[in-house]
Design a protein around this motif. Structure first.
Motif, PDB file in Angstrom:
ATOM      1  N   PHE B  17     105.716  46.695 -42.333  1.00  7.00           N
ATOM      2  CA  PHE B  17     105.168  45.699 -43.524  1.00  7.00           C
ATOM      3  C   PHE B  17     103.508  45.333 -43.439  1.00  7.00           C
ATOM      4  O   PHE B  17     102.871  45.648 -42.439  1.00  7.00           O
ATOM      5  CB  PHE B  17     106.326  44.455 -43.275  1.00  7.00           C
ATOM      6  CG  PHE B  17     105.704  43.565 -42.080  1.00  7.00           C
ATOM      7  CD1 PHE B  17     106.254  43.930 -40.867  1.00  7.00           C
ATOM      8  CD2 PHE B  17     104.944  42.578 -42.125  1.00  7.00           C
ATOM      9  CE1 PHE B  17     106.140  43.108 -40.005  1.00  7.00           C
ATOM     10  CE2 PHE B  17     104.681  41.655 -41.076  1.00  7.00           C
ATOM     11  CZ  PHE B  17     105.270  42.067 -39.820  1.00  7.00           C
ATOM     12  N   ILE B  25     104.550  43.141 -48.272  1.00  4.91           N
ATOM     13  CA  ILE B  25     105.268  44.503 -48.756  1.00  4.91           C
ATOM     14  C   ILE B  25     105.963  45.032 -47.507  1.00  4.91           C
ATOM     15  O   ILE B  25     105.450  45.103 -46.444  1.00  4.91           O
ATOM     16  CB  ILE B  25     104.142  45.321 -49.371  1.00  4.91           C
ATOM     17  CG1 ILE B  25     103.730  44.996 -50.687  1.00  4.91           C
ATOM     18  CG2 ILE B  25     104.956  46.578 -49.425  1.00  4.91           C
ATOM     19  CD1 ILE B  25     102.667  45.903 -51.289  1.00  4.91           C
ATOM     20  N   VAL B  27     108.195  48.208 -45.992  1.00  7.83           N
ATOM     21  CA  VAL B  27     108.477  49.693 -46.509  1.00  7.83           C
ATOM     22  C   VAL B  27     109.852  50.076 -45.572  1.00  7.83           C
ATOM     23  O   VAL B  27     109.862  49.767 -44.526  1.00  7.83           O
ATOM     24  CB  VAL B  27     107.416  50.694 -46.082  1.00  7.83           C
ATOM     25  CG1 VAL B  27     107.732  52.100 -46.512  1.00  7.83           C
ATOM     26  CG2 VAL B  27     106.152  50.104 -47.139  1.00  7.83           C
ATOM     27  N   PRO B  29     111.097  53.273 -44.747  1.00  9.41           N
ATOM     28  CA  PRO B  29     111.071  54.902 -44.800  1.00  9.41           C
ATOM     29  C   PRO B  29     112.529  55.515 -44.718  1.00  9.41           C
ATOM     30  O   PRO B  29     112.650  56.570 -45.317  1.00  9.41           O
ATOM     31  CB  PRO B  29     110.436  55.280 -43.449  1.00  9.41           C
ATOM     32  CG  PRO B  29     109.832  53.654 -42.906  1.00  9.41           C
ATOM     33  CD  PRO B  29     110.681  52.782 -43.333  1.00  9.41           C
ATOM     34  N   ARG B  32     113.801  55.459 -48.269  1.00 11.04           N
ATOM     35  CA  ARG B  32     112.537  55.579 -49.020  1.00 11.04           C
ATOM     36  C   ARG B  32     112.414  54.381 -50.125  1.00 11.04           C
ATOM     37  O   ARG B  32     112.166  54.736 -51.314  1.00 11.04           O
ATOM     38  CB  ARG B  32     112.606  56.856 -49.640  1.00 11.04           C
ATOM     39  CG  ARG B  32     112.339  58.185 -48.755  1.00 11.04           C
ATOM     40  CD  ARG B  32     112.044  59.353 -49.393  1.00 11.04           C
ATOM     41  NE  ARG B  32     111.456  60.253 -48.307  1.00 11.04           N
ATOM     42  CZ  ARG B  32     110.134  60.580 -48.051  1.00 11.04           C
ATOM     43  NH1 ARG B  32     109.216  59.919 -48.771  1.00 11.04           N
ATOM     44  NH2 ARG B  32     109.761  61.515 -47.298  1.00 11.04           N
ATOM     45  N   VAL B  34     110.342  50.581 -51.187  1.00  5.30           N
ATOM     46  CA  VAL B  34     109.427  49.534 -50.758  1.00  5.30           C
ATOM     47  C   VAL B  34     109.767  48.334 -51.536  1.00  5.30           C
ATOM     48  O   VAL B  34     110.286  48.213 -52.438  1.00  5.30           O
ATOM     49  CB  VAL B  34     107.946  50.176 -51.436  1.00  5.30           C
ATOM     50  CG1 VAL B  34     106.779  49.241 -50.998  1.00  5.30           C
ATOM     51  CG2 VAL B  34     107.794  51.557 -51.234  1.00  5.30           C
ATOM     52  N   LEU B  36     108.824  44.152 -52.515  1.00  5.00           N
ATOM     53  CA  LEU B  36     107.673  43.298 -52.451  1.00  5.00           C
ATOM     54  C   LEU B  36     108.247  41.959 -52.229  1.00  5.00           C
ATOM     55  O   LEU B  36     109.047  41.330 -53.053  1.00  5.00           O
ATOM     56  CB  LEU B  36     106.900  43.246 -53.770  1.00  5.00           C
ATOM     57  CG  LEU B  36     105.761  42.314 -53.962  1.00  5.00           C
ATOM     58  CD1 LEU B  36     104.499  42.419 -53.123  1.00  5.00           C
ATOM     59  CD2 LEU B  36     105.081  42.517 -55.356  1.00  5.00           C
TER      60      LEU B  36
END
Lengths: 458, 96
Positions: B17, B25, B27, B29, B32, B34, B36
């Motif tokens: 982050f 933000i 993430v 992975p 996949r 993201v 906010l």
């Protein structure tokens, strides 16, 4: 007795990252295909050029599409990328490569490795995309899924997912040479910390990428959105929103924590430092209208001349002009050709193939250095040619008129001959180089609107 | 599904982050994705660097937000639910 496999090489510079490819088993037609795609990003493969990636690839014949078991092979071997701190391994049904970092500097990579690949340009392209997408962030850059356009003296990227309109935007750009790519652009900081956008050979449906290694200051990131009506709107967006959107267009094949953290940090930095807008438009909106609406978001002085980032970029750009116009003018500096050349002279250069060159011609050639700023455009007289012997490539012999030393080089490897001098302009008068009068009228006809590239001005 | 109020939660430490001025933000992975996080969600994310229950979160935020206790608690439950449903939090233990 078995014939030794052909060995070819290519040196590519994409986004400032230099890759040396040693290709064993490459057929001439395959090399032609590669050069058609990567030619604008290829430079003389001199051994002294600093390489970020050195890759030995053994090529195998590509399997025909309908061969039995091919579909199953493709399904069984999808793209897999494993990126660790020092090694990057990537494999797919048609290639497998592994590179290992030899030294780790923050702004420079140095990876060496080998692999195998089918003799299929798509396989090579995928492999290069993986390597660049993984290595560029390690040196402070990134590959962005977006259309990159040059506008006046600045660059703009239009990131967007598939179907967002990137290729449409590229297609309707009045001068195709302003398209840096319709698919993937490289973005990286320059030595002063400012972001620049580089063209790439990674195309989408527009079927061509950037024309040279030249990069442009990145002024705006305009995220593409489809509008309901044929009206363009550019809406500024805050950096957090921009970061979120950019991450969705950040090409990354590795999903390990370190890679993701690095990419995230880069996206945050870029979006904090470069203006971002949402570009809402349709395919019917002309490019001029898009840039008219974008103008308030581009910042000041978009027409102010910006020098290339390095001598390498400058020479690559000069080569692109020469390839396009077949002739170009520039002002040399230095004294190696005195008294034939004087300070302030302008030279008109004409493209020329090796077969057209003869002793006495004044050649202009790209002499690569170790680093991008060590590259030079050399203008020396050809004094002879050594034919290919005992497996050695032919060599060119050149000499500066004011110098005693004769230089020898292998064209396309140690240096690259860009053209020969067809005419010289001094004190307002222009005359042909002896023996070239017949070409002069044609040359001047095409030079009327061509500006002189000032070597000293870089 | 709503977050168990007596359970403790912490943020998933596997998720990279980046804290921005007010937002964060994150993430994921594996999926996949993201995310906010707005200012309040970002603050909860920050607090959940160590395991905390909804009550503990509400108590910590009570001094920072000018809002009634019940309303704040309801908002915290909703945010924890949201973060949890997106796979950003890990339940540490406890029962509802």
């Amino acid at each position: 007795m078995r014939r030794k496999a052909r060995r070819e090489e290519m040196l590519l510079s994409i986004g400032g990252v230099v890759t040396h490819l040693e290709l064993t088993g490459a057929q001439p037609v395959f090399m032609e295909q590669l050069r058609a795609r990567y030619g604008a990003f290829e430079m003389p493969a001199a051994p002294w050029v600093q390489r970020d990636i050195s890759l030995r690839l053994t090529l195998a014949s590509a399997a025909p599409p309908g061969v039995p078991g091919r579909r199953a092979d493709i399904d069984a071997h999808p793209l897999k990328v494993n990126a660790a701190a020092r090694t990057i391994a990537a494999e797919r049904w048609d290639f497998s490569v592994k590179v290992t970092a030899e030294s780790g500097q923050p702004t420079r990579a140095s990876y060496r490795g080998s692999g195998r690949c089918e003799m299929n340009p798509f396989a090579v392209d995928c492999m290069l995309r993986v390597l660049y997408a993984t290595i560029l962030p390690r040196v402070g850059g990134m590959l962005i899924h977006g259309c990159g356009l040059r506008h006046a003296e600045v660059g703009v990227i239009f990131p967007g997912r598939s179907g967002a309109g990137k290729t449409t935007l590229a297609r309707k750009t009045p001068d195709a040479d302003d398209v840096l790519s319709d698919e993937l652009v490289a973005v990286r900081r320059d030595d002063d910390g400012a972001w620049r956008v580089h063209g790439s050979p990674f195309w989408g449906d527009f079927a061509r990428g950037g024309i040279s290694m030249r990069s442009w200051p990145l002024r705006t990131v305009a995220f593409l959105e489809q509008a309901a009506r044929d009206v363009v709107t550019m809406t500024p967006i805050v950096s957090s929103d921009a970061t979120l959107r950019l991450l969705g267009c950040f090409l990354s094949f590795a999903v390990d924590r370190v890679t993701v953290e690095r990419n995230l940090a880069l996206a945050v930095q870029l979006c904090a430092e470069v203006r971002s807008v949402e570009a809402s438009l349709t395919k019917n909106v002309p490019t001029a209208e898009i840039f008219r609406k974008l103008a308030p978001h581009l910042g000041p002085e978009v027409t102010r001349k910006v020098p290339p980032q390095s001598a390498r970029e400058m020479i690559s750009e000069f080569r692109s002009f020469l390839r396009k116009h077949q002739s170009y003018a520039f002002k040399p500096k230095g004294s190696s050709m005195r008294p034939w050349l004087k300070s302030g002279d302008s030279l008109f250069i004409q493209s020329a193939g090796e077969a057209e060159l003869a002793a006495g011609d004044i050649l202009l050639y790209w002499s690569p250095g170790a680093k991008p700023d060590d590259d030079a455009l050399t203008c020396h007289r050809m004094v002879g040619r050594v034919p290919a012997m005992r497996g050695n490539a032919p060599k060119f012999l050149t000499k500066g008129d004011a110098m005693s030393r004769i230089e020898t080089f292998e064209n396309q490897r140690e240096c690259e001959i860009l053209g020969k001098v067809a005419a010289i302009s001094r004190d307002g008068k222009t005359w042909p180089v002896p023996g070239r009068i017949g070409n002069l009228a044609r040359l001047f006809g095409s030079l009327v609107a061509i500006p002189i590239l000032r070597m000293a001005g870089r | 599904m709503s977050a168990p109020t007596t359970a403790s939660w912490r943020r998933d430490t596997e998720l990279p982050f980046q804290k921005l001025a007010e937002e964060t933000i994150v993430v994921d992975p594996r999926r996949r994705e993201v995310h906010l996080l707005n200012e309040t969600a970002a603050r909860i994310w920050e607090l959940l660097s160590a395991p905390r229950s909804v009550d503990e979160l509400a108590a910590a935020l009570g001094d920072e937000y000018d809002v009634g206790e019940a309303e704040l608690r309801e908002a915290v439950v909703e945010l924890v639910d949201g973060l949890s449903s997106k796979g950003l939090l890990v339940a540490v233990g406890g029962t509802r």
